[in-house]
Design an enzyme around this catalytic site. Structure first.
Site, PDB file in Angstrom:
ATOM      1  N   HIS A  29      -3.982  16.035  47.974  1.00  0.00           N
ATOM      2  CA  HIS A  29      -3.328  16.441  46.736  1.00  0.00           C
ATOM      3  C   HIS A  29      -4.142  16.025  45.512  1.00  0.00           C
ATOM      4  O   HIS A  29      -4.214  16.746  44.525  1.00  0.00           O
ATOM      5  CB  HIS A  29      -1.928  15.836  46.653  1.00  0.00           C
ATOM      6  CG  HIS A  29      -1.044  16.218  47.793  1.00  0.00           C
ATOM      7  ND1 HIS A  29      -0.276  15.322  48.486  1.00  0.00           N
ATOM      8  CD2 HIS A  29      -0.824  17.416  48.395  1.00  0.00           C
ATOM      9  CE1 HIS A  29       0.391  15.936  49.446  1.00  0.00           C
ATOM     10  NE2 HIS A  29       0.063  17.209  49.412  1.00  0.00           N
ATOM     11  N   ASP A  54       1.687  19.153  40.302  1.00  0.00           N
ATOM     12  CA  ASP A  54       1.349  19.830  41.547  1.00  0.00           C
ATOM     13  C   ASP A  54       2.624  20.222  42.283  1.00  0.00           C
ATOM     14  O   ASP A  54       3.740  20.070  41.765  1.00  0.00           O
ATOM     15  CB  ASP A  54       0.395  18.981  42.404  1.00  0.00           C
ATOM     16  CG  ASP A  54       1.045  17.751  43.022  1.00  0.00           C
ATOM     17  OD1 ASP A  54       2.280  17.591  42.927  1.00  0.00           O
ATOM     18  OD2 ASP A  54       0.310  16.926  43.613  1.00  0.00           O
TER      19      ASP A  54
END
Length: 481
Positions: free
Chosen positions: A27, A123
Site C-alpha cells: 500500500h 488509498d
C-alpha cells in the site's frame, strides 16, 4: 492549468496535498510513487501519512527514493486492534479496523500542520478519513491502486447486494456491471466470497464511501481499460452510482535504481541469453503449500527453461542456509530431492526477497510467473514482460482475467490455484508456452506495445495520464483560491 516544465512558475507549485497510506509495503509503495510523480512533474508538495502497526516490519523494507524537498513521510503512532480481532478475522477486516482506529491520528496530524493542506488523498482502505477533508474544507480524492474494473465492481457491489440473494460464487451467470466486462463468480474479490463475514460488510461500506469523493485517481492506463473508463463517463446506470469523475493517472511504478542489481543477481543474469529467464515471485504475502511448491519445482525443471525463483518456504518452515544447499535436509520437505543440484546450471533460488523492478528490467528476463498483484502487474507490463498469472488472494483473480482475456499478455492455469494444486505437467506447458513458443513471443510483443503506449500517456503533455493529473490539480487550485 500549467504542467510540465512551466509548472514551477505557477501557483500550483505551492499546492500541498496529504496522501494517506494503509499499513503494508504493497500500500505504501504506490502512495510514495504518486507523491514522487506529483513532485517531479508538477512541483506539488506531498505529506504522506503512513498508518503503522506494531507488527508491520515489511513496511520498513521499503527503500524507495523520494524527493526530500517536496515529499515528507510521517509515520503515525502504531494502532492496536488486538482487542478487536480474533484468529479468524480476515485481512480486509483487519485493515479496515486499523484505518478506523487511525482516524483521530490523521485528524491530529492535519491539525498540527502550519498551513491547511489543499487536498486530501486516501488509498482504498482510508475512506473513513475522507470526512476529515470536509472538516478542514479541503477537496477529497480516492487513490485506487488497482484497476478501473476493480473500482467498478466495488462501487456497484451495493447494488449487486440488493439484486442477488445467495452467495456470489454460487451464481450460475456472470455478475453484470453496467458498461463493463461481466465478472465471473469465481473471480470476485476476497470480501465477496462469503457474504456472512465482516469483511463483506466492510467492503460494502467502502464501495459506498468511494462515491463521496470529489474524484477518483486510478493507477491504470486509458489504453488498457478504455471500455471500463468509458462506462464511468457515459453509462447512465454507472453514472447514477458513481457521480465523481474517474481519472486514469498510470501506470505509475517504481523506477529502476541507478545502483542496479545486487551483484549475485546481475552476474548470473548477465550470462543468460536475451529474454530467456523466467522470473518467479509471489510477492510478500505469497506462500504456497509444500505440495504446490514441489509441483512448481518439477514443472520448472522439466520445462528446461532458465529461471530465477524468489522462494518462500511453506509457513511451518523457517528459512535457513540448509534449504539453499544441494544436500540440505530442508530441501526434501518441499522441493524434489536433488532439485537444486540438478538445476544449478539453469536456475537460481533467492530466499524471500529480490529487487523485482531491476530484475524485470534486465534484458535476459523474458517472463514473469507471479501472483497478479496490481503493483507487480504494472511493473511487468512497463518492462515489456509477459506473464504466467497465478492469482492467490484479494482482487488478483480479476487481474488475471484481465491480463489473459483483455490485454492478451498472460497465460494461466485452467483451474484457479486456490481451488486445487496445479500439477507439474500444466506448469511445464505454461512455462514452455511463454518462454519457447510463438504464442509466448506474441504476448511479449503485445506487452511491449502496451508499455510504449502507456509511456506515451505519461510523458506526453496530451497523454491521458498527464491530462488527468492536470485536471485534478486545476480543481484543487480553484478550490484553494
Amino acid at each position: 492549468m500549467a504542467s510540465g516544465s512551466d509548472m514551477d512558475d505557477s501557483s500550483s507549485s505551492k499546492l500541498h496535498v496529504i496522501i494517506l497510506s494503509s499499513p503494508g509495503a504493497g500500500h505504501l509503495i504506490p502512495v510514495l510513487v504518486l507523491a514522487n510523480r506529483l513532485a517531479a512533474k508538477y512541483g506539488v508538495r506531498s505529506t504522506v501519512l503512513q498508518v503503522t502497526t506494531a507488527m508491520s516490519p515489511e513496511t520498513n523494507l521499503v527503500n524507495l527514493p523520494i524527493d526530500k524537498e517536496l515529499v515528507e513521510t510521517i509515520r503515525l503512532p502504531p494502532v492496536d486492534i488486538s482487542n478487536l480481532v480474533g484468529p479468524d478475522t480476515k485481512v480486509v477486516t483487519q485493515l479496515c479496523l486499523m484505518m478506523r482506529e487511525a482516524v483521530p491520528l490523521v485528524r491530529s496530524a492535519v491539525t498540527a500542520m502550519d498551513r491547511r493542506p489543499d487536498a486530501l488523498f486516501v488509498d482504498l482502505f482510508g475512506s473513513e478519513s475522507l470526512h476529515i477533508a470536509d472538516e478542514f474544507n479541503m477537496p477529497k480524492y480516492l487513490y485506487c491502486t488497482s484497476t478501473a474494473w476493480f473500482l467498478a465492481l466495488s462501487v456497484y457491489c451495493p447494488i449487486l447486494d440488493e439484486k442477488i440473494e445467495d452467495q456470489y460464487v454460487d451464481e450460475p451467470e456472470h455478475l453484470k456491471i453496467p458498461g463493463c466486462k461481466p465478472v465471473r463468480p469465481e473471480d470476485v474479490v476476497d470480501p465477496m466470497l462469503d457474504r456472512g463475514d465482516q469483511q463483506y460488510r466492510e467492503y460494502l461500506r467502502m464501495g459506498m464511501e468511494f462515491t463521496l469523493c470529489d474524484g477518483i485517481l486510478v493507477n491504470t492506463c486509458e489504453d488498457w481499460e478504455a471500455k471500463t473508463l468509458q462506462a464511468f463517463r457515459e453509462n447512465e446506470s454507472m453514472k447514477s452510482v458513481l457521480k465523481s469523475p474517474v481519472y486514469p493517472i498510470g501506470p505509475l511504478t517504481r523506477q529502476v535504481e541507478p545502483t542496479g542489481l545486487k551483484s549475485e543477481f546481475r552476474d548470473w543474469l548477465d550470462k543468460q541469453p536475451n529474454q530467456s529467464v523466467l522470473f518467479v515471485s509471489f510477492g510478500s504475502g505469497g506462500v504456497l503449500s509444500a505440495e504446490q511448491t514441489r509441483e512448481l519445482a518439477w514443472g520448472l525443471e522439466l520445462s528446461q527453461q532458465r529461471f530465477l525463483w524468489v522462494i518462500r518456504p511453506p509457513t511451518k518452515h523457517g528459512v535457513d542456509d540448509a534449504f539453499f544447499t544441494a544436500n540440505g535436509g530442508a530441501e526434501d520437505d518441499y522441493l524434489p530431492k536433488g532439485f537444486i543440484e540438478r538445476t544449478k546450471n539453469i536456475g537460481i533460488l533467492v530466499p524471500k526477497w529480490a529487487q523485482q523492478v531491476e530484475i524485470l528490467a534486465h534484458p535476459s528476463v523474458g517472463g514473469f510467473l507471479f501472483h497478479c498483484g496490481w503493483n507487480s502487474t504494472l511493473e511487468s507490463i512497463t518492462s515489456g514482460v509477459p506473464m504466467i498469472a497465478w492469482p492467490l488472494y484479494a482482487e488478483q483473480r480479476l487481474n488475471a482475467t484481465m491480463l489473459v482475456e483483455e490485454l492478451g499478455v498472460a497465460v494461466r492455469p485452467e483451474v484457479l490455484p486456490t481451488k486445487k494444486v496445479v500439477g507439474w505437467e500444466e506448469i511445464e506447458k505454461m512455462v514452455r508456452t511463454l518462454m519457447a513458443h510463438k504464442d509466448g513471443q506474441a504476448m511479449r510483443d503485445r506487452a511491449k506495445q502496451l508499455k510504449t503506449r502507456a509511456t506515451n500517456g505519461l510523458i506526453s503533455e496530451a497523454g491521458s495520464a498527464n491530462k488527468s493529473i492536470c485536471k485534478i490539480l486545476s480543481n484543487i487550485e480553484a478550490k484553494h483560491k
